[in-house]
Motif scaffolding. Structure first.
Motif, short mmCIF file in Angstrom:
data_model
loop_
_atom_site.label_atom_id
_atom_site.label_comp_id
_atom_site.label_asym_id
_atom_site.label_seq_id
_atom_site.Cartn_x
_atom_site.Cartn_y
_atom_site.Cartn_z
N CYS A 1 0.83 -1.20 0.00
CA CYS A 1 0.00 0.00 0.00
C CYS A 1 0.87 1.25 0.00
O CYS A 1 1.99 1.22 0.50
CB CYS A 1 -0.90 0.01 1.23
SG CYS A 1 -2.14 1.30 1.12
N LEU B 1 -0.27 3.92 1.53
CA LEU B 1 -0.57 4.55 2.82
C LEU B 1 -0.25 3.54 3.93
O LEU B 1 0.04 2.37 3.65
CB LEU B 1 -2.04 4.98 2.91
CG LEU B 1 -2.55 6.00 1.88
CD1 LEU B 1 -3.98 6.41 2.21
CD2 LEU B 1 -1.66 7.24 1.83
N ARG B 2 -0.35 4.00 5.17
CA ARG B 2 -0.01 3.13 6.31
C ARG B 2 -1.04 3.32 7.41
O ARG B 2 -0.68 3.64 8.55
CB ARG B 2 1.38 3.51 6.87
CG ARG B 2 2.55 3.28 5.93
CD ARG B 2 2.91 1.79 5.92
NE ARG B 2 4.05 1.50 5.05
CZ ARG B 2 3.98 1.37 3.73
NH1 ARG B 2 2.84 1.54 3.09
NH2 ARG B 2 5.06 1.07 3.04
N CYS B 3 -2.33 3.19 7.10
CA CYS B 3 -3.37 3.50 8.08
C CYS B 3 -3.16 2.68 9.35
O CYS B 3 -2.98 1.45 9.29
CB CYS B 3 -4.74 3.23 7.49
SG CYS B 3 -4.99 4.13 5.96
N CYS C 1 -5.08 -0.52 10.08
CA CYS C 1 -5.01 -1.54 9.04
C CYS C 1 -3.63 -2.17 8.96
O CYS C 1 -3.48 -3.39 8.89
CB CYS C 1 -5.38 -0.89 7.71
SG CYS C 1 -5.28 -1.96 6.28
N GLY D 1 -7.39 -4.60 -1.41
CA GLY D 1 -5.98 -4.88 -1.09
C GLY D 1 -5.77 -4.66 0.40
O GLY D 1 -6.72 -4.75 1.16
N ASN E 1 -7.83 3.68 -1.75
CA ASN E 1 -7.60 4.83 -0.87
C ASN E 1 -7.66 6.14 -1.65
O ASN E 1 -7.51 7.22 -1.08
CB ASN E 1 -6.27 4.69 -0.12
CG ASN E 1 -5.07 4.59 -1.04
OD1 ASN E 1 -5.03 5.15 -2.12
ND2 ASN E 1 -4.06 3.85 -0.58
N ILE F 1 -4.58 -5.31 6.14
CA ILE F 1 -3.90 -5.00 4.88
C ILE F 1 -3.59 -6.26 4.07
O ILE F 1 -3.57 -6.24 2.84
CB ILE F 1 -2.62 -4.17 5.12
CG1 ILE F 1 -2.07 -3.67 3.79
CG2 ILE F 1 -1.55 -4.93 5.90
CD1 ILE F 1 -1.36 -2.38 3.88
FE1 SF4 Z 1 -3.64 0.98 2.76
FE2 SF4 Z 1 -6.31 0.88 2.62
FE3 SF4 Z 1 -5.01 -0.27 4.65
FE4 SF4 Z 1 -5.05 2.34 4.52
S1 SF4 Z 1 -6.84 1.01 4.78
S2 SF4 Z 1 -3.22 1.05 4.92
S3 SF4 Z 1 -5.03 2.68 2.39
S4 SF4 Z 1 -4.90 -0.87 2.55
#
Ligand code: SF4
Ligand code: SAM
Length: 335
Positions: free
Chosen positions: A27, A29-31, A34, A73, A101, A331
Motif C-alpha cells: 500500500c 498509505l499506512r493506516c 489496518c 488490497g 484509498n 492490509i
Molecule cells: Fe492501505 Fe487501505 Fe489499509 Fe489504509 S486502509 S493502509 S489505504 S490498505
C-alpha cells in the motif's frame, strides 16, 4: 439446508455470489488501524497470484454463481498490472467494483469507464489535514479529497469509507454527513474492527448507537430518514431528507450482519477466507498451479463457514484479542 449441486451455498443456506479479491498486500498509505506500526511480512513475490491466475479463479467462481467481484488490497491500484486484471475481469458477466484509498484513482477514470466499473469506494477517515496525516502516516489528504469530487463529477457511484475512532474523528460525524448535502455521495461509517497488530480495544470503537445519537442531536427527527437496506447489505442506511447523498453505518462489531452474508474472500497470495474474521485459510493457488480442480476446495471452504463471525457469536468472545492475533492484519486480508 444446503442445496445439492451449488458449491457456493453454505450449511446455513447462505448463497455466496460476491467475491472480494485482494490484488496486493502492499500500500502507498499506512493506516494505523489496518497496517501494524512495524509493517507486515510480505508474501514472497512468487506466492502472489498472477493476473492469469486471478482471472482463472474468478472465472471458476462466476461459473458457480458469483455475480459481483470487488477488487481490494492493500491498495489495488498500485499493482503494476492492475489494468490487465481489470481488462480480463471485465470480460466476465459480473458487476465489477473497487475499493481504493483514492490517492491515484484519477489516473484510472478512462479505464474504469471502459471496463464498466461504476461503483468505487474510497477511504477517508478525517476531513482535517493533520489528522489525516496522523492516521494514514502519509500526506495525501488534498489529493484524495479532490479525487472524491472528481469521481462524483465523472458520474461514478462513490461511497466514502470512514473508520470512526473515539477521541480521534468521532467529532467529524456531522461534517462528513454535510458532504452529502450537495453531492450524491454515500458516507459509510465503519466500526473499528480488531485485526492482528492494530491495537484494537472496545473503548476506541464508536458504535452504531453512538453514531445515531450524534445524528439525532444535530438533525431534526422529521428530516432524518432510515432507508431500506438492500438484500445482503452490510450497512444500515440513512439520509437527511433534503440532502442529495446518504450515509450508512457498518456495525460489524455491535450489530453483525452475518445472517445475510454473501461474501467470500481471496487473498493476494491465493488463500480463500470464508469470513473476514476467520483464523484459518485454504490455499487455492497451489492446487491451481498443480492443475488440480479448485471447485472442491471452494465447496469445502464454504461448508466450514460458521454462522456468526467465525464462531464469535457474543461480544465477549469477539473482544478476545488472542483470537484476532491468529488472523492476519487487514492490509493482508483485503478489506
Ligand atoms: Fe492501505 Fe487501505 Fe489499509 Fe489504509 S486502509 S493502509 S489505504 S490498505
Ligand atoms: N486500500 C484500499 C482502501 O483503503 O480503501 C482498500 C483496502 S482497505 C483494507 C479496505 C477497507 O478496509 C478500507 O475502507 C478501510 O478503511 C477498511 N479497514 C481497514 N482496517 C479496518 C479496521 N480495523 N476496522 C474497520 N475497517 C477497516
Amino acid at each position: 439446508m444446503k442445496e445439492v449441486g451449488n458449491i457456493l451455498t453454505d450449511s446455513f443456506g447462505r448463497e455466496h455470489n460476491y467475491l472480494r479479491i485482494s490484488l496486493t498486500e502492499r500500500c502507498n498509505l499506512r493506516c494505523t488501524y489496518c497496517m501494524p506500526a512495524n509493517g507486515i511480512q510480505l508474501s514472497p513475490k512468487e506466492h502472489i497470484m498472477t493476473y492469469e491466475e486471478i482471472y482463472t479463479i474468478a472465472k471458476e467462481f462466476v461459473t458457480h454463481g458469483v455475480t459481483k467481484i470487488r477488487l481490494t488490497g492493500g491498495e489495488p491500484l498500485i499493482r503494476k498490472d492492475v489494468l490487465l486484471i481489470l481488462e480480463k475481469l471485465a470480460q466476465l458477466p459480473v458487476e465489477l467494483a473497487i475499493t481504493t484509498n483514492g490517492v491515484i484513482v484519477d489516473k484510472f477514470i478512462k479505464q474504469f469507464k471502459e471496463y464498466g466499473i461504476q461503483k468505487i469506494n474510497v477511504s477517508l477517515d478525517s476531513l482535517n489535514i493533520d489528522k489525516n496525516k496522523g492516521i494514514t502516516r502519509r500526506d495525501y489528504f488534498a489529493k484524495v479529497y479532490h479525487n472524491i469530487q472528481l469521481l462524483v463529477k465523472e458520474g461514478f457511484e462513490v461511497k466514502v469509507n470512514c473508520v470512526l475512532m473515539k477521541g480521534f474523528n468521532d467529532n467529524e460525524i456531522i461534517d462528513f454527513i454535510e458532504l452529502t448535502k450537495h453531492q450524491p455521495l454515500q458516507i459509510r461509517f465503519i466500526e473499528f474492527m480488531p485485526f492482528d497488530g492494530n491495537e484494537w480495544n472496545m473503548e476506541k470503537l464508536v458504535s452504531l448507537e453512538e453514531i445515531l445519537q450524534e445524528v439525532y442531536s444535530h438533525y431534526d427527527t422529521n428530516h432524518f430518514i432510515r432507508l431500506h437496506d438492500l438484500p445482503n447489505d452490510t450497512a444500515k442506511n440513512y439520509k437527511i431528507k433534503e440532502y442529495q447523498g446518504s450515509f450508512a453505518v457498518i456495525s460489524s462489531v455491535t450489530n453483525p450482519f452475518c445472517d445475510s452474508c454473501n461474501r467470500i474472500r481471496l487473498t493476494a497470495n491465493g488463500q480463500l477466507k470464508n469470513c473476514l474474521f476467520s483464523t484459518s485459510e485454504s490455499d487455492i493457488l497451489t492446487p491451481l498451479r498443480n492443475g488440480e480442480a479448485i471447485a472442491p476446495i471452494i465447496e469445502k471452504v464454504l461448508l466450514s463457514k460458521k454462522k456468526v463471525r467465525n464462531g464469535m457469536n457474543t461480544i465477549e468472545k469477539f473482544k478476545n484479542l488472542k483470537i484476532h492475533s491468529k488472523n492476519r492484519s487487514m492490509i493482508a486480508i483485503g478489506g
